[in-house]
Design an enzyme around this catalytic site. Structure first.
Site, PDB file in Angstrom:
ATOM      1  N   LYS A 175     -32.901   2.132  21.249  1.00 23.43           N
ATOM      2  CA  LYS A 175     -34.119   1.744  21.960  1.00 23.43           C
ATOM      3  C   LYS A 175     -34.966   0.813  21.082  1.00 23.43           C
ATOM      4  CE  LYS A 175     -32.318   4.518  24.939  1.00 23.43           C
ATOM      5  NZ  LYS A 175     -32.587   5.924  25.086  1.00 23.43           N
ATOM      6  N   ASP A 191     -36.833  14.955  19.221  1.00 27.12           N
ATOM      7  CA  ASP A 191     -36.368  13.639  19.672  1.00 27.12           C
ATOM      8  C   ASP A 191     -37.613  12.751  19.732  1.00 27.12           C
ATOM      9  OD1 ASP A 191     -35.649  11.374  21.151  1.00 27.12           O
ATOM     10  OD2 ASP A 191     -34.144  12.474  22.308  1.00 27.12           O
ATOM     11  N   ARG A 200     -15.940   5.624   5.547  1.00 30.09           N
ATOM     12  CA  ARG A 200     -16.670   6.519   6.453  1.00 30.09           C
ATOM     13  C   ARG A 200     -18.056   6.882   5.923  1.00 30.09           C
ATOM     14  NH1 ARG A 200     -12.349  10.140   7.599  1.00 30.09           N
ATOM     15  NH2 ARG A 200     -13.216  11.403   5.932  1.00 30.09           N
ATOM     16  N   TYR A 248     -34.251  14.844  27.439  1.00 32.66           N
ATOM     17  CA  TYR A 248     -33.312  13.812  27.907  1.00 32.66           C
ATOM     18  C   TYR A 248     -32.093  14.497  28.538  1.00 32.66           C
ATOM     19  CZ  TYR A 248     -30.319   9.644  27.296  1.00 32.66           C
ATOM     20  OH  TYR A 248     -29.481   8.575  27.463  1.00 32.66           O
TER      21      TYR A 248
HETATM   22  C1  PLP Z   1     -31.660   6.966  25.350  1.00 28.56           C
HETATM   23  C2  PLP Z   1     -32.126   8.232  24.777  1.00 28.56           C
HETATM   24  C3  PLP Z   1     -31.287   9.004  23.986  1.00 28.56           C
HETATM   25  C4  PLP Z   1     -29.844   8.653  23.751  1.00 28.56           C
HETATM   26  O1  PLP Z   1     -29.637   7.457  23.100  1.00 28.56           O
HETATM   27  P1  PLP Z   1     -28.280   6.614  23.310  1.00 28.56           P
HETATM   28  O2  PLP Z   1     -28.290   5.691  22.170  1.00 28.56           O
HETATM   29  O3  PLP Z   1     -28.385   5.971  24.649  1.00 28.56           O
HETATM   30  O4  PLP Z   1     -27.138   7.599  23.240  1.00 28.56           O
HETATM   31  C5  PLP Z   1     -31.797  10.158  23.409  1.00 28.56           C
HETATM   32  N1  PLP Z   1     -33.073  10.531  23.641  1.00 28.56           N
HETATM   33  C6  PLP Z   1     -33.897   9.827  24.412  1.00 28.56           C
HETATM   34  C7  PLP Z   1     -35.294  10.292  24.604  1.00 28.56           C
HETATM   35  C8  PLP Z   1     -33.459   8.658  25.018  1.00 28.56           C
HETATM   36  O5  PLP Z   1     -34.286   7.971  25.816  1.00 28.56           O
END
Ligand code: PLP
Length: 397
Positions: free
Chosen positions: A214, A189, A63, A117
């Site tokens: 992303k 974020d 883990r 988000y």
């Molecule tokens: C897609 C996204 C997330 C979440 O990511 P996942 O890997 O899809 O859970 C968080 N913040 C932003 C700005 C995003 O575009």
């Protein structure tokens, strides 16, 4: 040129190539191999006990990861000068929720940007609320005005810049300066810019979050998240992460590392393509506004220019009038854009977007279309969108 330690100076692209590739993790290879495992074997009880004292980036139990995950985490830490460390999560949402759990306690108040988000909002309004944590939403353009919103219970401020779907750029240095003064934690974020276009820790953020799904992964085939913390919050992040049992498979981490190595060239191309398309959209009569931080018309553009080193491939535009059917006619007929969630991969995507808001009402001339611009030839994408806008104009009547 050398730095203080006498090493050759490393720019961002150089760091991306070299970061996290410690010899003890890669062996004789360029990339760290996939180390799979749950049980770690010890030579003795004494060794087992000794290891428990600090498990970070040391074999302990599956883990806590293996060199495959440590290498990616270490590379992401190196991309944020001054950071203490990084932990990986099975998705971007898991990174967001764990970071929030790490810093908040029942009775605390969280200030959340109104352009966050949507699943981030849902976590605050659902689980955090159930655990006695209040969320208040603030205008993404509030800047130093955040000071007027603070109460004795405000424990954390969450930022996302530019905002999801509507791309307002926040005054991050103004907000972090006020938060520091008042002992309030800041979380960002940073998925849109990544550390390459906006290093968050050097700009005063305490915990910076990436949906690595992303741009870090970059190929639309892995779910992955990360949180990078400064010294003050690293221990709390580790405790929450371990307690919640967060773990990423070595295969996914390996794909994350593979993606990271080309981040710098991919982002440059996403940037150039997206800018060409955004500027072209601005000339079209079917388009009321283009929401792209590098365009002067975008709310917060001056802040983007002051603080960011570039713009990535995700933006939106507001249609001039029309209803949902007209927007759908535009989207459904596109040949080169996939219709789908997520972004940051090599391929272009489109979604109809309807921003959820509670602090500031979203007012626009028409409905919103969000584009993720991939690595195709920009003129092909423009031709596809031109035909789409024709369909929209015809359906709008
Ligand atoms: C897609 C996204 C997330 C979440 O990511 P996942 O890997 O899809 O859970 C968080 N913040 C932003 C700005 C995003 O575009």
């Amino acid at each position: 040129m050398s730095d203080d330690s006498g090493r050759i100076k490393r720019g961002n692209s150089t760091r991306i190539v070299h970061a996290g590739r410690r010899k003890e993790w890669t062996g004789a290879l360029v990339n760290p191999p996939v180390w799979r495992g749950s049980t770690v074997l010890y030579d003795s009880v004494a060794e087992m006990r000794e290891r428990q004292r600090d498990t970070h980036h040391r074999f302990y139990y599956g883990r806590r990861g293996t060199p495959t995950q440590w290498s990616l985490a270490d590379a992401l830490t190196e991309m944020e000068p001054g950071a203490a460390g990084t932990l990986l999560y099975p998705s971007g949402v898991a990174a967001v929720t764990t970071a929030l759990m790490a810093v908040l306690n029942p009775g605390d108040e969280l200030l959340m940007v109104d352009s966050a988000y949507e699943p981030t909002r849902a976590f605050c309004d659902g689980i955090l609320k159930r655990y006695g944590i209040t969320t208040r939403y603030y205008d993404p353009l509030i800047g130093a005005g955040i000071a007027d919103m603070l109460s004795d219970r405000t424990r954390a401020i969450f930022l996302e810049s530019p905002g999801s779907l509507t791309f307002e750029v926040q005054d991050i240095p103004a907000i972090t300066a006020i938060a520091r003064e008042r002992g309030i934690v800041t979380l960002l974020d940073n998925t849109w810019a990544t550390s390459l276009f906006f290093p968050a820790i050097p700009n005063g953020i305490d915990l910076t979050i990436l949906a690595c799904t992303k741009y870090i992964v970059g190929h639309s085939d892995v779910m992955l998240g990360s949180v990078t913390a400064n010294d003050a919050h690293w221990d709390a992040l580790r405790r929450a992460t371990y307690a919640l049992g967060q773990h990423v498979s070595p295969d996914d981490a390996w794909l994350g590392s593979r993606g990271l190595r080309t981040l710098s060239v991919r982002l440059k191309q996403h940037e150039a393509n997206a800018l060409a398309i955004a500027r072209w959209l601005e000339t079209r009569p079917e388009v009321a506004r283009v929401l792209h931080p590098a365009l002067e018309s975008c709310p917060g553009h001056d802040l983007w220019k002051r603080d960011f080193a570039g713009s990535s491939g995700l933006f939106a535009f507001v249609l001039n009038g029309g209803d949902d059917a007209a927007r759908t006619a535009l989207i459904d007929g596109l040949e080169l854009f996939g219709i789908g969630f997520s972004w940051g991969g090599y391929e272009s995507l489109v979604i109809p977007a309807d921003p959820p808001r509670s602090a500031v009402k979203w007012v626009a001339e028409g409905s919103l279309v969000r584009l993720q611009i991939g690595l195709e030839d920009a003129e092909d994408l423009i031709a596809d969108l031109a035909a789409g806008l024709d369909r929209f104009a015809e359906a709008r009547g």
